[in-house]
Design a protein around this motif. Structure first.
Motif, short mmCIF file in Angstrom:
data_model
loop_
_atom_site.label_atom_id
_atom_site.label_comp_id
_atom_site.label_asym_id
_atom_site.label_seq_id
_atom_site.Cartn_x
_atom_site.Cartn_y
_atom_site.Cartn_z
N UNK A 100 30.93 50.56 31.12
CA UNK A 100 31.27 49.32 30.37
C UNK A 100 32.30 48.91 30.15
N UNK A 101 33.33 49.43 29.13
CA UNK A 101 34.34 49.74 28.83
C UNK A 101 35.25 49.22 29.99
N UNK A 102 35.00 49.86 31.26
CA UNK A 102 35.66 49.46 32.17
C UNK A 102 35.79 47.76 32.41
N UNK A 103 34.82 47.39 32.81
CA UNK A 103 34.58 45.90 33.07
C UNK A 103 34.93 44.98 32.19
N UNK A 104 34.81 45.59 30.87
CA UNK A 104 35.75 45.02 29.87
C UNK A 104 37.13 44.36 29.42
N UNK A 105 37.73 45.44 29.73
CA UNK A 105 39.28 45.76 30.14
C UNK A 105 39.52 44.99 31.19
N UNK A 106 38.78 45.12 32.27
CA UNK A 106 39.06 44.73 33.14
C UNK A 106 39.23 42.81 33.29
N UNK A 107 38.08 42.46 32.61
CA UNK A 107 38.28 41.04 32.51
C UNK A 107 38.99 40.68 31.57
N UNK A 108 39.66 41.52 30.63
CA UNK A 108 40.55 41.53 29.43
C UNK A 108 42.01 40.37 30.19
N UNK A 109 41.99 41.79 30.96
CA UNK A 109 43.20 42.21 32.04
C UNK A 109 43.37 40.45 32.72
N UNK A 110 42.54 40.07 33.39
CA UNK A 110 42.45 39.27 34.23
C UNK A 110 42.92 37.91 33.52
N UNK A 111 41.48 38.01 32.48
CA UNK A 111 41.95 36.95 31.37
C UNK A 111 43.29 36.42 30.52
N UNK A 112 44.03 37.71 30.49
CA UNK A 112 45.70 37.57 30.10
C UNK A 112 46.43 37.43 31.34
N UNK A 113 45.74 37.13 33.05
CA UNK A 113 46.91 36.89 33.90
C UNK A 113 46.35 35.53 34.22
N UNK A 114 45.07 34.96 34.31
CA UNK A 114 44.85 33.41 34.02
C UNK A 114 45.57 33.20 33.01
N UNK A 115 45.12 33.10 31.19
CA UNK A 115 45.84 32.55 30.67
C UNK A 115 47.04 32.16 30.86
N UNK A 116 48.30 33.22 31.31
CA UNK A 116 49.88 32.77 31.55
C UNK A 116 50.05 32.33 32.50
N UNK A 117 49.41 32.12 33.93
CA UNK A 117 48.78 31.47 35.03
C UNK A 117 48.64 29.86 34.88
#
Length: 161
Positions: A100-117
């Protein structure tokens, strides 16, 4: 237990269809309908029913409750949308604490990339007509975090399957 790893392929495909629909709706309206989050959660229970009783299910439920609790606090502070919180909590049902923590980290990374974009796209000189039609291009609007949830969940799902 990672329910996604033990789910049949057709159920995983339905899960990812719900995630795609949620991200598209979030992009379009900056909202996620409750039935999409409910479908993701019900899919986890269906995967459990197909796979049989699991003694480590408490981990999935603990992760779900933790994500829902923290997400509710973020919602109350205005830092996260209610639909995003429900979708993320429903996704957490599919994972145990180990994964589960891997999923949450993946979501956070995707969220950061989405925010920058999106921040970069908002800097471009769009016409007022386009900014009016595409809500996430408006500088005062929230981010469609359902996209990051779907992307992170998809990445985590591919790694455990």
């Amino acid at each position: 237990m990672t329910l996604l790893a033990s789910a049949p392929g057709w159920l995983a495909a339905i899960l990812f269809l719900f995630l795609i629909l949620a991200s598209l709706e979030d992009l379009w309206r900056l909202q996620i309908e409750d039935w999409l989050s409910a479908g993701v959660a019900l899919g986890a229970f269906l995967a459990l029913a197909i796979g049989g009783a699991v003694s480590a299910l408490w981990q999935n439920l603990l992760l779900f409750a933790s994500v829902l609790g923290v997400g509710t606090l973020l919602f109350v502070r205005g830092w996260m949308g209610g639909g995003d919180v429900k979708l993320l909590a429903a996704c957490a049902l599919w994972f145990n604490l180990d994964q589960g923590w891997k999923m949450l980290v993946a979501v956070a990374i995707a969220g950061g990339l989405e925010s920058l974009t999106i921040m970069l796209l908002r800097l471009l000189p769009w016409s007022e007509r386009i900014r009016h039609r595409v809500a996430w291009l408006r500088k005062d609007e929230a981010l469609p975090y359902g996209v990051a949830i779907a992307a992170g969940m998809s990445w985590a799902g591919v790694t455990v399957r």
